[in-house]
Design a protein around this motif. Sequence first.
Motif, PDB file in Angstrom:
ATOM      1  N   VAL A   1       0.870  -1.152  -0.007  1.00 41.31           N
ATOM      2  CA  VAL A   1      -0.075  -0.035  -0.103  1.00 41.31           C
ATOM      3  C   VAL A   1       1.025   1.039  -0.080  1.00 41.31           C
ATOM      4  O   VAL A   1       1.949   1.563   0.938  1.00 41.31           O
ATOM      5  CB  VAL A   1      -0.933   0.125   1.004  1.00 41.31           C
ATOM      6  CG1 VAL A   1      -1.779   1.565   1.226  1.00 41.31           C
ATOM      7  CG2 VAL A   1      -1.714  -1.126   1.212  1.00 41.31           C
ATOM      8  N   TYR A   2       0.764   2.055  -1.020  1.00 44.53           N
ATOM      9  CA  TYR A   2       1.717   3.258  -1.333  1.00 44.53           C
ATOM     10  C   TYR A   2       0.796   4.309  -1.372  1.00 44.53           C
ATOM     11  O   TYR A   2      -0.242   4.674  -2.195  1.00 44.53           O
ATOM     12  CB  TYR A   2       2.455   2.971  -2.300  1.00 44.53           C
ATOM     13  CG  TYR A   2       3.568   4.086  -2.878  1.00 44.53           C
ATOM     14  CD1 TYR A   2       4.536   4.263  -2.117  1.00 44.53           C
ATOM     15  CD2 TYR A   2       3.175   4.605  -4.146  1.00 44.53           C
ATOM     16  CE1 TYR A   2       5.405   5.385  -2.319  1.00 44.53           C
ATOM     17  CE2 TYR A   2       3.992   5.618  -4.356  1.00 44.53           C
ATOM     18  CZ  TYR A   2       5.142   6.025  -3.475  1.00 44.53           C
ATOM     19  OH  TYR A   2       6.026   6.974  -3.832  1.00 44.53           O
ATOM     20  N   ASP A   3       1.332   5.640  -0.841  1.00 42.75           N
ATOM     21  CA  ASP A   3       0.548   6.904  -1.222  1.00 42.75           C
ATOM     22  C   ASP A   3       1.704   7.708  -1.966  1.00 42.75           C
ATOM     23  O   ASP A   3       2.474   8.174  -1.438  1.00 42.75           O
ATOM     24  CB  ASP A   3       0.243   7.476   0.282  1.00 42.75           C
ATOM     25  CG  ASP A   3      -0.206   9.015   0.265  1.00 42.75           C
ATOM     26  OD1 ASP A   3      -0.444   9.397  -0.976  1.00 42.75           O
ATOM     27  OD2 ASP A   3      -0.374   9.605   1.027  1.00 42.75           O
ATOM     28  N   PRO A   4       1.303   7.862  -3.237  1.00 49.12           N
ATOM     29  CA  PRO A   4       2.238   8.677  -4.184  1.00 49.12           C
ATOM     30  C   PRO A   4       2.198  10.182  -3.731  1.00 49.12           C
ATOM     31  O   PRO A   4       2.749  11.043  -4.233  1.00 49.12           O
ATOM     32  CB  PRO A   4       1.754   8.458  -5.355  1.00 49.12           C
ATOM     33  CG  PRO A   4       0.178   7.977  -5.432  1.00 49.12           C
ATOM     34  CD  PRO A   4       0.250   7.401  -3.926  1.00 49.12           C
ATOM     35  N   ASP A   5       0.876  10.652  -3.166  1.00 46.72           N
ATOM     36  CA  ASP A   5       0.635  12.061  -2.885  1.00 46.72           C
ATOM     37  C   ASP A   5       1.276  12.648  -1.567  1.00 46.72           C
ATOM     38  O   ASP A   5       1.075  13.875  -1.249  1.00 46.72           O
ATOM     39  CB  ASP A   5      -0.856  12.153  -2.956  1.00 46.72           C
ATOM     40  CG  ASP A   5      -1.482  11.709  -4.159  1.00 46.72           C
ATOM     41  OD1 ASP A   5      -0.900  11.975  -5.387  1.00 46.72           O
ATOM     42  OD2 ASP A   5      -2.479  10.988  -4.270  1.00 46.72           O
ATOM     43  N   ALA A   6       1.788  11.670  -0.818  1.00 49.48           N
ATOM     44  CA  ALA A   6       2.423  12.426   0.445  1.00 49.48           C
ATOM     45  C   ALA A   6       3.543  13.357   0.261  1.00 49.48           C
ATOM     46  O   ALA A   6       4.206  13.483  -0.651  1.00 49.48           O
ATOM     47  CB  ALA A   6       3.160  11.237   1.339  1.00 49.48           C
ATOM     48  N   PRO A   7       3.468  14.406   1.074  1.00 53.84           N
ATOM     49  CA  PRO A   7       4.278  15.403   0.851  1.00 53.84           C
ATOM     50  C   PRO A   7       5.702  15.350   1.233  1.00 53.84           C
ATOM     51  O   PRO A   7       6.155  15.889   2.476  1.00 53.84           O
ATOM     52  CB  PRO A   7       3.462  16.777   1.672  1.00 53.84           C
ATOM     53  CG  PRO A   7       2.860  15.973   2.845  1.00 53.84           C
ATOM     54  CD  PRO A   7       2.511  14.629   2.283  1.00 53.84           C
ATOM     55  N   THR A   8       6.384  14.193   0.844  1.00 56.74           N
ATOM     56  CA  THR A   8       7.721  13.950   1.202  1.00 56.74           C
ATOM     57  C   THR A   8       8.642  13.904   0.141  1.00 56.74           C
ATOM     58  O   THR A   8       9.830  13.954   0.411  1.00 56.74           O
ATOM     59  CB  THR A   8       7.571  12.502   1.668  1.00 56.74           C
ATOM     60  OG1 THR A   8       7.406  11.428   0.689  1.00 56.74           O
ATOM     61  CG2 THR A   8       6.795  12.307   3.024  1.00 56.74           C
ATOM     62  N   GLY A   9       8.180  14.041  -1.210  1.00 57.33           N
ATOM     63  CA  GLY A   9       9.212  13.895  -2.383  1.00 57.33           C
ATOM     64  C   GLY A   9       9.542  12.376  -2.620  1.00 57.33           C
ATOM     65  O   GLY A   9       9.881  12.190  -3.641  1.00 57.33           O
ATOM     66  N   SER A  10       9.108  11.411  -1.876  1.00 54.16           N
ATOM     67  CA  SER A  10       9.042  10.189  -2.128  1.00 54.16           C
ATOM     68  C   SER A  10       8.034   9.303  -1.839  1.00 54.16           C
ATOM     69  O   SER A  10       8.071   8.145  -1.895  1.00 54.16           O
ATOM     70  CB  SER A  10      10.407   9.777  -1.483  1.00 54.16           C
ATOM     71  OG  SER A  10      10.087   9.722  -0.313  1.00 54.16           O
TER      72      SER A  10
END
Length: 179
Positions: free
Chosen positions: A72-81
């Motif tokens: 499960v992955y969140d591509p929109d997290a404000p981390t740059g990654s």
Amino acid sequence: MKLKALAPAITLIMAASGHAASLSLSSPDIADQRPLTHLQEFNSFGCNGGNTSPALAWTNAPAGTKSYAITVYDPDAPTGSGWWHWTLVNLPTTVNSVPANVGANLPAGAVQGRTDYGQPGFGGACPPVGDAPHRYQFTVWALKVDKLPINNQSSGALVGYMLNANSLAKATITASYGR
């Protein structure tokens, strides 16, 4: 003239590919392009949800599949990654589903890697308040190896690298969540 000679071969290829089923993922708890519920929200970091992984089931694994993995992955997290919410690897081919909240009842040999929350296991959605709803990609992977060399401290990036290097197919449900 040459194209006309290739027509029977092109028709045969198209017909064969039309009959090949591809890996598919389903869930009674989440749906593609639909919001997650409070059950799948994290229970820390300012969130107070149930932190419950959804039930997932998959079918039509390609020939040569030797194990499965779930991420499960969140591509929109404000981390740059992005943000890894769950990595579960080394599921045997005799397993074609996991129940909701599977965490403590994993099949023998299955391993949960470390999420970006800093611990192994499922870590639910917890986007920053006020952000547009984030996308959460629930993916099942069919792998060409029996086991990946992963332990409960392996990062999402390492697991992702190993999955991409050993993937035969994958199927994804993309849900959303906002606060």
